[in-house]
Scaffold this motif. Structure first.
Motif, PDB file in Angstrom:
ATOM      1  N   LEU A 155      31.573  89.572  61.958  1.00 29.05           N
ATOM      2  CA  LEU A 155      30.265  89.734  62.588  1.00 29.05           C
ATOM      3  C   LEU A 155      29.733  88.370  62.992  1.00 29.05           C
ATOM      4  O   LEU A 155      29.727  87.433  62.187  1.00 29.05           O
ATOM      5  CB  LEU A 155      29.278  90.408  61.626  1.00 29.05           C
ATOM      6  N   VAL A 205      36.869  99.922  65.507  1.00 30.90           N
ATOM      7  CA  VAL A 205      36.438  98.956  64.493  1.00 30.90           C
ATOM      8  C   VAL A 205      34.981  98.573  64.664  1.00 30.90           C
ATOM      9  O   VAL A 205      34.219  98.515  63.689  1.00 30.90           O
ATOM     10  CB  VAL A 205      37.334  97.700  64.544  1.00 30.90           C
ATOM     11  N   ASP A 206      34.571  98.300  65.907  1.00 29.19           N
ATOM     12  CA  ASP A 206      33.198  97.825  66.099  1.00 29.19           C
ATOM     13  C   ASP A 206      32.176  98.892  65.725  1.00 29.19           C
ATOM     14  O   ASP A 206      31.121  98.582  65.151  1.00 29.19           O
ATOM     15  CB  ASP A 206      32.976  97.323  67.529  1.00 29.19           C
ATOM     16  N   ALA A 243      31.992  99.120  61.952  1.00 25.86           N
ATOM     17  CA  ALA A 243      31.237  97.973  61.453  1.00 25.86           C
ATOM     18  C   ALA A 243      29.744  98.146  61.704  1.00 25.86           C
ATOM     19  O   ALA A 243      28.909  97.798  60.854  1.00 25.86           O
ATOM     20  CB  ALA A 243      31.747  96.692  62.111  1.00 25.86           C
ATOM     21  N   ASP A 244      29.384  98.682  62.874  1.00 27.51           N
ATOM     22  CA  ASP A 244      27.968  98.898  63.188  1.00 27.51           C
ATOM     23  C   ASP A 244      27.328  99.879  62.206  1.00 27.51           C
ATOM     24  O   ASP A 244      26.223  99.642  61.709  1.00 27.51           O
ATOM     25  CB  ASP A 244      27.823  99.443  64.617  1.00 27.51           C
ATOM     26  N   VAL A 257      30.699  92.285  67.125  1.00 27.38           N
ATOM     27  CA  VAL A 257      31.813  92.509  66.203  1.00 27.38           C
ATOM     28  C   VAL A 257      33.078  91.980  66.860  1.00 27.38           C
ATOM     29  O   VAL A 257      33.508  92.491  67.892  1.00 27.38           O
ATOM     30  CB  VAL A 257      31.967  93.997  65.857  1.00 27.38           C
ATOM     31  N   HIS A 298      37.117  91.396  66.591  1.00 21.36           N
ATOM     32  CA  HIS A 298      38.257  91.947  65.849  1.00 21.36           C
ATOM     33  C   HIS A 298      39.493  91.947  66.727  1.00 21.36           C
ATOM     34  O   HIS A 298      39.409  91.825  67.959  1.00 21.36           O
ATOM     35  CB  HIS A 298      37.950  93.375  65.382  1.00 21.36           C
ATOM     36  N   ILE A 357      31.689  94.817  55.021  1.00 20.73           N
ATOM     37  CA  ILE A 357      32.651  95.161  56.074  1.00 20.73           C
ATOM     38  C   ILE A 357      34.060  94.722  55.673  1.00 20.73           C
ATOM     39  O   ILE A 357      35.040  95.440  55.878  1.00 20.73           O
ATOM     40  CB  ILE A 357      32.240  94.506  57.416  1.00 20.73           C
ATOM     41  N   ASP A 358      34.162  93.521  55.086  1.00 18.48           N
ATOM     42  CA  ASP A 358      35.481  93.008  54.668  1.00 18.48           C
ATOM     43  C   ASP A 358      36.141  93.940  53.657  1.00 18.48           C
ATOM     44  O   ASP A 358      37.372  94.046  53.607  1.00 18.48           O
ATOM     45  CB  ASP A 358      35.323  91.613  54.056  1.00 18.48           C
ATOM     46  N   GLN A 390      28.655  91.215  55.948  1.00 19.80           N
ATOM     47  CA  GLN A 390      30.048  90.861  56.217  1.00 19.80           C
ATOM     48  C   GLN A 390      30.936  91.168  55.013  1.00 19.80           C
ATOM     49  O   GLN A 390      32.054  91.677  55.163  1.00 19.80           O
ATOM     50  CB  GLN A 390      30.147  89.374  56.564  1.00 19.80           C
ATOM     51  N   GLY A 401      27.641  98.554  58.525  1.00 22.33           N
ATOM     52  CA  GLY A 401      26.763  97.391  58.448  1.00 22.33           C
ATOM     53  C   GLY A 401      25.296  97.783  58.460  1.00 22.33           C
ATOM     54  O   GLY A 401      24.472  97.215  57.733  1.00 22.33           O
ATOM     55  N   CYS A 448      38.007  91.651  61.048  1.00 19.32           N
ATOM     56  CA  CYS A 448      36.718  92.041  61.643  1.00 19.32           C
ATOM     57  C   CYS A 448      35.646  91.044  61.207  1.00 19.32           C
ATOM     58  O   CYS A 448      35.387  90.880  60.007  1.00 19.32           O
ATOM     59  CB  CYS A 448      36.347  93.459  61.198  1.00 19.32           C
TER      60      CYS A 448
END
Length: 393
Positions: free
Chosen positions: A45, A124-125, A128-129, A62, A64, A35-36, A32, A132, A43
């Protein structure tokens, strides 16, 4: 050696990968934090334990704020490079995954890497995937990653460019050269994000390698499948470093109406075309016919070329083939000095650390013919020379 194996029974996606990594013990707070640092809008998790067809798994979603941005590759790489939290190795892996994905999208749409813009995978997701997952794999600290053949599912899926067959065009492009597993599930099992991740991080595809399993983790996908659990299994453990494991293909055909001369010629052509080994076995076929089973061992990249030789040079109308795991001892080239000069050989290391020397046949044959001595004498001299030099060390 710490090794990980991805068992993709139900395919692979970005969220399944994240779920498996978190389930394996990777700190969600560390992911996280990474990602931040990208500056994505609100966003977050969220990891929860779920059941898929009765199997426990970790689902990472995710959350957001809604957005409609379509990002280019350079927008995403700039976000990654601008992070003051991600390590250099995490940045490098994330950018490699996105670049591979970008090249696939550019090829499919006839564009350039600079011009191609991401739709679903630029959201975004998906960012992040991928980022992450890059953080998670780095924190997991495995030295080698292997993976099962990949099922894609079948049917159709709707993307930004309309309705397309499964696998989606970018997914298929990313999976070129990777073994695909048959699946009767009518939905998209492997997404472009999942395909980009495995095609970037995996060292080898095939069956479960010899290993001592320490951790088994499960990541959940969002779909509910009728016939099986929608999960990605991640096995982590220690590989046996006393031997090297890999996978090769075995091609095999039975012949009862091909002469020995033709079989011998075919075997020679197969060897010249890259077969690791070619051998024949006497068999009894139907109607009491004596026959020959011709077996070929080869790398995956050589399968089609060797099959063409078998079909062209013999009377076969069918070839059996399967992927086989093998254990091979670590070996290295090693020369010994004999009364006739230098002779090449191989030095293998046994599981207990002892070493075994084997003279090369061609080197022994060459010395035998040049010096008019028996090849057996050359073998004995080479072995004795090795033992003497070993004892003197």
């Amino acid at each position: 050696m710490k090794i990980a194996y991805l068992d993709c029974m139900s395919g692979i996606s970005g969220d399944m990968t994240l779920g498996a990594l978190v389930d394996a013990g990777v700190d969600l707070k560390a992911i996280q934090a990474g990602i931040d640092s990208l500056g994505l809008p609100d966003c977050r998790l969220v990891a929860t334990e779920v059941k898929k067809k009765g199997f426990r798994a970790t689902s990472v979603t995710v959350e957001h704020e809604p957005e409609h941005a379509h990002r280019h590759l350079h927008h995403i790489t700039e976000m990654i490079d601008g992070s003051d939290v991600l390590t250099s190795s995490q940045k490098e892996l994330a950018k490699r995954i996105f670049t591979r994905l970008g090249k696939a999208e550019a090829h499919v749409h006839g564009s350039t890497l600079r011009q191609v813009h991401f739709h679903e995978v630029g959201a975004v997701d998906s960012i992040a995937d991928i980022v992450g997952s890059a953080i998670g794999w780095d924190l997991l600290g495995v030295e080698r990653i292997e993976c099962s053949p990949i099922p894609t599912g079948h049917g159709f899926v709707k993307i930004a460019h309309g309705r397309v067959s499964i696998p989606a065009p970018a997914t298929a492009e990313l999976l070129k050269g990777i073994p695909i597993a048959r699946s009767d599930v009518e939905c998209e099992l492997t997404t472009p994000t999942g395909a980009a991740i495995v095609s970037t991080i995996v060292d080898q595809f095939g069956h479960l390698p010899p290993m001592k399993i320490d951790t088994i983790a499960y990541g959940a996908g969002d779909k509910e499948l009728e016939t099986q659990g929608n999960i990605l299994r991640l096995l982590i453990g220690e590989a046996d470093e006393s031997s090297v494991a890999d996978q090769i293909w075995v091609l095999e055909t039975n012949l009862d109406d091909t002469s020995g001369e033709i079989i011998g010629h075919c075997a020679q052509l197969l060897g010249e075309a890259g077969a690791l080994d070619v051998y024949s076995s006497s068999i009894q076929m139907k109607k009491n016919r004596p026959g020959v089973k011709l077996t070929v061992l080869c790398w995956a990249a050589d399968v089609q070329r060797l099959e063409r030789i078998l079909f062209k040079q013999t009377s076969t109308i069918g070839i059996r083939k399967w992927l086989a795991s093998r254990h091979i001892l670590p070996r290295e080239a090693h020369d010994v000095e004999t009364q006739w000069g230098t002779l090449e050989g191989k030095l293998a290391t046994l599981p207990d650390g002892a070493q075994r020397f084997s003279p090369e046949y061609e080197a022994c044959r060459r010395i035998s013919e040049a010096n008019e001595v028996s090849i057996q004498t050359v073998y004995q001299e080479a072995t004795a020379s090795y033992l003497k030099s070993r004892d003197e060390q």
